[in-house]
Every structure is written in structure tokens, then in C-alpha cells.
Design an enzyme around this catalytic site. Structure first.
Site, PDB file in Angstrom:
ATOM      1  N   CYS A 152      -0.427  15.337  26.992  1.00  0.00           N
ATOM      2  CA  CYS A 152      -1.305  16.471  26.708  1.00  0.00           C
ATOM      3  C   CYS A 152      -0.485  17.724  26.408  1.00  0.00           C
ATOM      4  CB  CYS A 152      -2.218  16.711  27.921  1.00  0.00           C
ATOM      5  SG  CYS A 152      -3.075  18.295  27.862  1.00  0.00           S
ATOM      6  N   CYS A 158      -0.950  20.515  29.354  1.00  0.00           N
ATOM      7  CA  CYS A 158      -0.524  20.336  30.746  1.00  0.00           C
ATOM      8  C   CYS A 158       0.778  21.094  31.028  1.00  0.00           C
ATOM      9  CB  CYS A 158      -0.339  18.844  31.054  1.00  0.00           C
ATOM     10  SG  CYS A 158      -1.874  17.998  31.502  1.00  0.00           S
ATOM     11  N   HIS A 160      -5.559  18.565  34.360  1.00  0.00           N
ATOM     12  CA  HIS A 160      -6.035  17.973  33.110  1.00  0.00           C
ATOM     13  C   HIS A 160      -7.462  17.446  33.235  1.00  0.00           C
ATOM     14  CE1 HIS A 160      -5.446  16.015  29.219  1.00  0.00           C
ATOM     15  NE2 HIS A 160      -5.954  14.905  29.715  1.00  0.00           N
ATOM     16  N   ASN A 176     -15.184  25.132  23.364  1.00  0.00           N
ATOM     17  CA  ASN A 176     -15.835  23.896  22.940  1.00  0.00           C
ATOM     18  C   ASN A 176     -15.595  22.878  24.035  1.00  0.00           C
ATOM     19  OD1 ASN A 176     -16.661  24.824  20.360  1.00  0.00           O
ATOM     20  ND2 ASN A 176     -14.644  24.402  19.515  1.00  0.00           N
ATOM     21  N   SER A 205     -10.884  18.766  20.933  1.00  0.00           N
ATOM     22  CA  SER A 205      -9.919  17.707  20.667  1.00  0.00           C
ATOM     23  C   SER A 205      -9.050  17.395  21.879  1.00  0.00           C
ATOM     24  CB  SER A 205      -9.058  18.052  19.451  1.00  0.00           C
ATOM     25  OG  SER A 205      -8.548  19.354  19.557  1.00  0.00           O
ATOM     26  N   HIS A 228      -8.473  18.719  28.409  1.00  0.00           N
ATOM     27  CA  HIS A 228      -7.877  19.689  29.333  1.00  0.00           C
ATOM     28  C   HIS A 228      -8.685  20.993  29.245  1.00  0.00           C
ATOM     29  CE1 HIS A 228      -4.118  20.883  31.598  1.00  0.00           C
ATOM     30  NE2 HIS A 228      -4.848  21.988  31.558  1.00  0.00           N
ATOM     31  N   HIS A 282     -10.006  24.381  28.592  1.00  0.00           N
ATOM     32  CA  HIS A 282      -9.399  25.534  27.900  1.00  0.00           C
ATOM     33  C   HIS A 282     -10.437  26.216  27.026  1.00  0.00           C
ATOM     34  CE1 HIS A 282      -9.313  22.523  24.667  1.00  0.00           C
ATOM     35  NE2 HIS A 282      -9.098  23.502  23.802  1.00  0.00           N
ATOM     36  N   GLN A 301     -10.665  29.276  23.598  1.00  0.00           N
ATOM     37  CA  GLN A 301      -9.893  29.882  22.534  1.00  0.00           C
ATOM     38  C   GLN A 301     -10.283  31.352  22.405  1.00  0.00           C
ATOM     39  OE1 GLN A 301      -9.161  27.551  18.988  1.00  0.00           O
ATOM     40  NE2 GLN A 301     -10.427  25.890  19.785  1.00  0.00           N
TER      41      GLN A 301
HETATM   42  O1  LIG Z   1      -9.181  24.353  17.279  1.00  0.00           O
HETATM   43  P1  LIG Z   1      -9.851  23.115  17.772  1.00  0.00           P
HETATM   44  O2  LIG Z   1     -10.420  23.248  19.147  1.00  0.00           O
HETATM   45  O3  LIG Z   1      -8.997  21.883  17.654  1.00  0.00           O
HETATM   46  O4  LIG Z   1     -11.079  22.892  16.756  1.00  0.00           O
HETATM   47  C1  LIG Z   1     -12.436  22.951  17.070  1.00  0.00           C
HETATM   48  O5  LIG Z   1     -12.891  24.294  17.157  1.00  0.00           O
HETATM   49  C2  LIG Z   1     -12.797  25.072  15.968  1.00  0.00           C
HETATM   50  C3  LIG Z   1     -13.405  26.418  16.243  1.00  0.00           C
HETATM   51  O6  LIG Z   1     -14.734  26.331  16.676  1.00  0.00           O
HETATM   52  C4  LIG Z   1     -13.497  24.379  14.781  1.00  0.00           C
HETATM   53  O7  LIG Z   1     -13.206  25.091  13.601  1.00  0.00           O
HETATM   54  C5  LIG Z   1     -13.012  22.941  14.630  1.00  0.00           C
HETATM   55  O8  LIG Z   1     -13.753  22.305  13.610  1.00  0.00           O
HETATM   56  C6  LIG Z   1     -13.178  22.225  15.973  1.00  0.00           C
HETATM   57  O9  LIG Z   1     -12.755  20.897  15.863  1.00  0.00           O
END
Ligand SMILES: O=P(O)(O)O[C@H]1O[C@H](CO)[C@@H](O)[C@H](O)[C@H]1O
Ligand SMILES: O=P(O)(O)O[C@H]1O[C@H](CO)[C@@H](O)[C@H](O)[C@H]1O
Lengths: 361, 361
Positions: free
Chosen positions: A52, A55, A119, A159, A167, A170, A172, A174
Site C-alpha cells: 500500500c 501505509c 490500513h 471517496n 482505488s 487505506h 484517506h 483528498q
Molecule cells: O484520485 P483517485 O482517488 O485515485 O481517483 C478518484 O477520485 C477522483 C476525484 O473524485 C476521480 O476523478 C477519479 O475518477 C476517482 O477514481
């Protein structure tokens, strides 16, 4: 003549924040589902995963090594959607042609924030103290990024779950910081500003008072504490969509610092996030996917001290079970968002969900 | 100083139809993908499925039996999102409270249209003649529904593929007819009307001329014939999003009937749908999922003869392979739609895809 029944008859509701409508067809929950089902991701994870990139101690895509962090950890997104080192975009002369091909350059910075070194944990299972650390890191990164003169908006979002495009399990979030104020917050700010001009009061202050005090039955409240309420907005699109709204007029995360009473606001925010995420996991006794985002004033907020109001949106896709989600497709994309169960039915279900996580029972 | 490069640098583009922005981060296509992958649905289907409620001769949910139809077949959706037999919604008196809780009743009708008796075919593999039958059925249902005085908008759309929420692979579309004009067409009509007032010309006429004639290089054209163009709009959100636009000023499907030249318009529309859907399947040599929808004038179109313009949107989710789609989640839902490859790169790829279906080679 029969009376109109909100739990049976189709109607649309108006979202005063985004100035748009949503179609509500409550009888549609009776429809059997023969379509796509999600695969449950119940593979049990280890507390530490050597593969990961989030981690502690591991090496990331561009070769940087993560420290042995103990609470949260912030770093630059290795695949940033916006960057600060790009050439300036110089607009071409405006004739009729270019008015149909309008472009702006967008500089900015993308950060990633790990919520925990573990994780295999999610916010729903973190303690209020651990969530408080996350909130304090949000405030810290918000303060830091808002000192950069070219940054005008700071979008914090999470997300959660692979079906929401996450993806890496873990825990997190953004933080995307841009010189432009993005579409959604712009729409909200315009509506809130118009409302303020017409009513001389803040839209979300009024809405919160309406839901928590003025209405006799409180059909959309999920849970609340002294500083925050969590509710299914009257105009919700996603089946179990909720909003966390501050009860007092707070415009950004920075206002959580100016608190006389020893960070009560921060603690209350941790409390309400803890409770709603735990309730979410209990709805279908699964890790409940969602996209969560914080909306607040733009960095330069002098024009928005009266109308802007800190709030969090949760957009969870599940409708009927851990494997059956609501598809916002065809009609929703091309005509109008459409929901099946009513926001009041969703609030009822969430209200009745325990605040003790199902795994801890 | 380095020049701004649209294939490298982040920028946002303005959608004049919906009056909103999309963020474009072309360098992001280099990001590796470790997240969710779709399961390919390559189970081969039979031409007739005794369990399918759309196949000829079978019995549907409410007990009705489908006829032995030979081309298309239209019936009432057994789980309609809107219905015509519901009590009228009577608005309560408007005080400050109800202005935040705004509702409208929505009556209407939902139809389903099978494109073919064959369970195992899709538009991409249908002949132009078979697609012409579909178009003629669209015109027929449009005409029929538009005679009902309470219907104000007719939304025809197709969800193709299980990842686009389609619950039955039998080729079909839906027709939702409502007394309200839904959100998306309303937004488009407002923008088109404003454009007409400012320019004394139709937005989509001007845009089509710009892309097909005025621009020296034609970077966004995918394919065209005498009556229609298929292009990736400058402001596309979905990776391989396209629009089919009529080259002449046509405002609804009914205009396809008033054709001196023996239904040339209908044939040309069949031709362009045939070509783009076939190209789509060839991109990744798989059945390419999408939501498709037809936008046109409202039923009562006397105010929209100048500004409304018939067009079809295709919103396909795949990004990199049959199993890797673009997630429009977190940032996209909460801040601004974000795309990776540019519309010009997508057009290039689609242009170079064969118009002979990969299964026929
Ligand atoms: O950056 P990540 O988490 O890999 O990507 C995810 O979030 C982003 C922001 O919402 C999107 O644009 C991506 O399509 C999604 O897969
Ligand atoms: O009626 P269907 O095809 O079963 O349902 C599908 O299309 C509808 C209209 O876009 C959506 O509301 C549903 O979420 C989707 O699953």
C-alpha cells in the site's frame, strides 16, 4: 378525491442550494431488481499492507518514502489533477467563435491526507478522538493552503469504497486546491447570496432552524448535538444522502479554531461524523460506500461572511442492500435526478440505526 | 516561457448548453489504476430468452403478454416513475418556511420500447434499416404522447450495459413523458434562448457550423453525413462522450417527417447512429456501455422554434479498457466534473475506429 400522498405519489422537490429539481417516485421501491449487483469486497485486510502506498514506511509511486506517522499524514498527490507549475493560459481574442470555445487555465495543488496509519480501519470504526485529529489536520491544511495567494478554493473530499472509485481502502481523503472556484460551490454561493439579499438571513441558518426547531415533527433529522445537525435534506438525490450543518453561523473550517470553549465545535463535529458514519455501516451491516465533501467559503471570503455556511455532504450510492446501488444514469443524466424512497423514509431508517458499530456488537 | 499545452496542462472548458464548467487534466491518463474493475459480461446470450420480459410472446410483471412483434414494440412501463392517475398536488400557502420546502406534483407516463425481437443484439450490430424502424417508432410515440394536453416534455433515453444500470440486455429504450420540463432540458433551453437573444442565431446551428465548416482542422468531428454530424463536444465530461447534431435547424423528431426528399433525414439519422455505435464497440472490442438521450423542443414549442435544436447525447463511462471506467465521484460530485483525456484525443481515437463491427471481421 384522494389526497396527495408524498409516500405514494410522484413529485419533484427544489434544491435551493443548487437551484435545481429532483424527481421523487416513492412507489418505485416496490420494483424488483434484476440488474447489476456489486461484488462485496469482504476480503479481510491486514493492519499493515507492504504493497500500500499510504501505509507508514512504504515507498510511493514517485519514490518518496512515507514516515512512520501515528495519526494523520499529508503529502502531495503523485498524480495531481491540477499543478502549480504550468504555463499561464493567455486568452485569445474574443470573437463569436471563441465565445463557444471558452477555456481557462487552472493551476492548483492536490494533497492526500491519510486518516490513520492503520490500513484496515475506516472513519466509521475510528474513535471520536481519532476523528478529532483528522479535523485538526483539515484545519491545518486549510490554513496552510489558504495563505497561498493564487489559491481561491479548497475542496476536501473522501471517496470511500471501491464502487465510489476509491482505488485504495487505506482510510484517506483528498484536498484539491484551485485558483478557480469550482462549479458546485459556485452554484451554492450564488443561491446563498441571492437568498441573503432577499431575506437578509443565511439560507442554511434558516434551513437548520426550520428542521431542528420550527417544524413540529422533525422528519428529516438523523442525529444532532449542540453544535451540529445531521439530516437528510428535503431535496436529497442519493438514497441515503445526508448533510451535516453547523447550527451557528460558521463559514469555514477556520471558524472552528476561534472557539472560546476549548474546541467544543471541533469535538462536536468529530462526534457527529462518528455517529453518522457508524449508522451508515449499520444500515446494511457492511462498509457503507460514499463520497463526502466539505463545502465552505472561498479562501477570499470577504464577500461571503453573511451568506456562506460550513456544511458536509455525504453521497452514498447504496439503495437496497450491500450489493444493490441506485444508478444515476439515463433519465438522471439527461433529464432530472430521480430517487425512489423519500428523504423522510431514509431519515427514519438512519435514525433507527444503532450508533454502536455492528462489528463491535 | 513555455507555451500552454492543451494536451499537458490543466484547464477548464465552458459548456454553453448547460452553462457550467468541466475540469480537464490530460496528463492524468498516465496514472496507473489499482481500483475497482468491472466484470465483463461476456456470457453469450440466446436470440430468445424465455425468462426475459421483453422477448416476444413472454408474460410481463403485471401479467400482460407481449405480442410476436417483428421490429419494435412499445408498452407501458410496469414500474413507472411517473403516472397519470394520481391526485393533484395543491400547493400550501407560501410563507418563508415553504419557500425552503418547495414541491410540485409530477404526473406523466413511462413507456418502454423494444428495438428488436432479438434478445442478443444491440444497436451497434443492427442494420441501418432496423435502426430506421426504431427512429420511426420514436417519431410515432412522440407524436402520440404530444397530443396529450398535460404532457409537456418527452424524454427518450437508452441505458446500455449493466454498468449503466440497465437491468435487461434485450435492446430497448425508455420514454418518460412528464407534465414538467425536466432539469437538464430546462437548463439547455434557457442557455439556447439567451444565446438566441444575444446573437440572433441558434446556438447549436452556430456550434455545428463552427466545428464542421469554419475551423480549419476539425479536431472534434467523429463522422458526418449530409444531415448530421457526430462530434466530441468541446466541453465533454465523459471520456468518449459524443453528440449527434442535425446540420439543419430541426427542433424535434416531428421535423423528421416534414421531409420533401423521401425521409432522407430519417435515413441519415439511422446512418450516423449506426456508425457511432459501431465505432464505440470497436474502441475496446466489447459491447460499449452508455446512456443515450434525445434532447428536443418541449411539446408546446411555440416559444422555441428559433432556439431549440434536436440533438442526441451519448454518455459512455469506459476510460481505458472494457473493465476500467471513469468514476464521476468525489471531486466531480462535490466540486466540478473532471476528465482525463481531452475531447480531441477521444475524437481522434473514435475517428480511427472502423465502421465495421469487430464481431463481423
Ligand atoms: O484520485 P483517485 O482517488 O485515485 O481517483 C478518484 O477520485 C477522483 C476525484 O473524485 C476521480 O476523478 C477519479 O475518477 C476517482 O477514481
Ligand atoms: O427502469 P430501469 O431501466 O430498470 O432503471 C434504470 O434507469 C432508470 C432511469 O434512468 C434509473 O432511475 C434506474 O436507477 C436505472 O437502474
Amino acid at each position: 378525491m384522494k389526497k396527495f400522498n408524498f409516500e405514494e405519489n410522484s413529485h419533484r422537490r427544489f434544491n435551493p442550494l443548487t437551484n435545481s429539481w429532483v424527481l421523487c417516485s416513492p412507489h418505485r421501491t416496490k420494483r424488483p431488481w434484476e440488474g447489476h449487483k456489486e461484488v462485496i469486497d469482504d476480503e479481510s485486510l491486514a493492519e499493515y499492507d507492504p504493497e500500500c502506498y499510504l501505509c507508514p514506511g512504504n515507498t510511493r509511486a514517485q519514490g518518496d518514502k512515507n514516515p512512520q506517522y501515528e495519526n494523520t499524514f499529508i503529502f502531495d498527490n503523485d498524480f495531481a489533477a491540477v499543478k502549480n507549475d504550468q504555463p499561464e493560459y493567455l486568452e485569445q481574442s474574443k470573437d463569436k467563435i471563441s465565445s463557444l470555445l471558452r477555456v481557462e487555465g487552472v493551476r492548483g495543488e492536490c494533497k492526500v491526507m491519510c486518516f490513520s496509519p492503520k490500513h484496515n480501519i475506516t472513519v466509521a470504526e475510528m474513535s471520536e478522538d481519532a476523528i478529532l485529529c483528522v479535523i485538526q489536520s483539515w484545519i491545518k491544511i486549510y490554513r496552510e493552503m489558504s495563505t497561498k495567494s493564487y489559491i481561491n478554493y479548497i475542496q476536501i473530499f473522501e471517496n470511500k469504497g471501491s464502487i465510489m472509485g476509491c482505488s485504495n481502502p487505506h482510510p484517506h481523503c483528498q484536498v484539491w486546491c484551485t485558483e478557480t472556484i469550482p462549479e458546485e460551490p459556485t452554484k451554492e454561493l450564488i443561491s446563498m447570496n441571492n437568498y441573503y439579499k432577499n431575506n437578509n438571513s443565511c439560507l442554511l441558518c434558516d434551513y437548520t432552524q426550520l428542521e431542528t426547531i420550527k417544524l413540529k415533527y422533525k422528519p428529516r433529522i438523523v442525529c444532532e448535538n449542540n453544535s451540529f445537525v445531521c439530516l437528510t435534506p428535503f431535496w436529497a438525490v442519493w438514497p441515503y444522502e445526508t448533510m451535516i450543518i453547523s447550527k451557528s453561523h460558521i463559514i469555514s473550517l477556520l471558524d472552528l479554531e476561534n472557539d472560546d470553549d476549548g474546541n467544543i465545535l471541533q469535538k462536536d463535529l468529530a462526534n457527529i461524523i462518528h455517529r453518522i458514519t457508524c449508522k451508515y455501516d449499520n444500515v446494511f451491516e457492511c462498509s457503507f460506500p460514499y463520497s463526502m465533501g466539505i463545502h465552505q467559503a472561498p479562501v477570499d471570503n470577504k464577500d461571503h461572511t453573511n451568506d456562506s455556511h460550513l456544511h458536509l455532504h455525504f453521497y452514498p450510492p447504496l439503495l437496497r442492500s450491500p450489493t444493490i446501488k441506485k444508478f444515476l444514469v439515463g433519465y438522471e443524466l439527461l433529464a432530472e435526478p430521480q430517487r425512489d424512497l423519500t428523504p423522510e423514509q431514509a431519515a427514519d431508517r438512519l435514525r433507527n440505526c444503532s450508533e454502536i458499530h455492528y462489528k463491535q456488537k
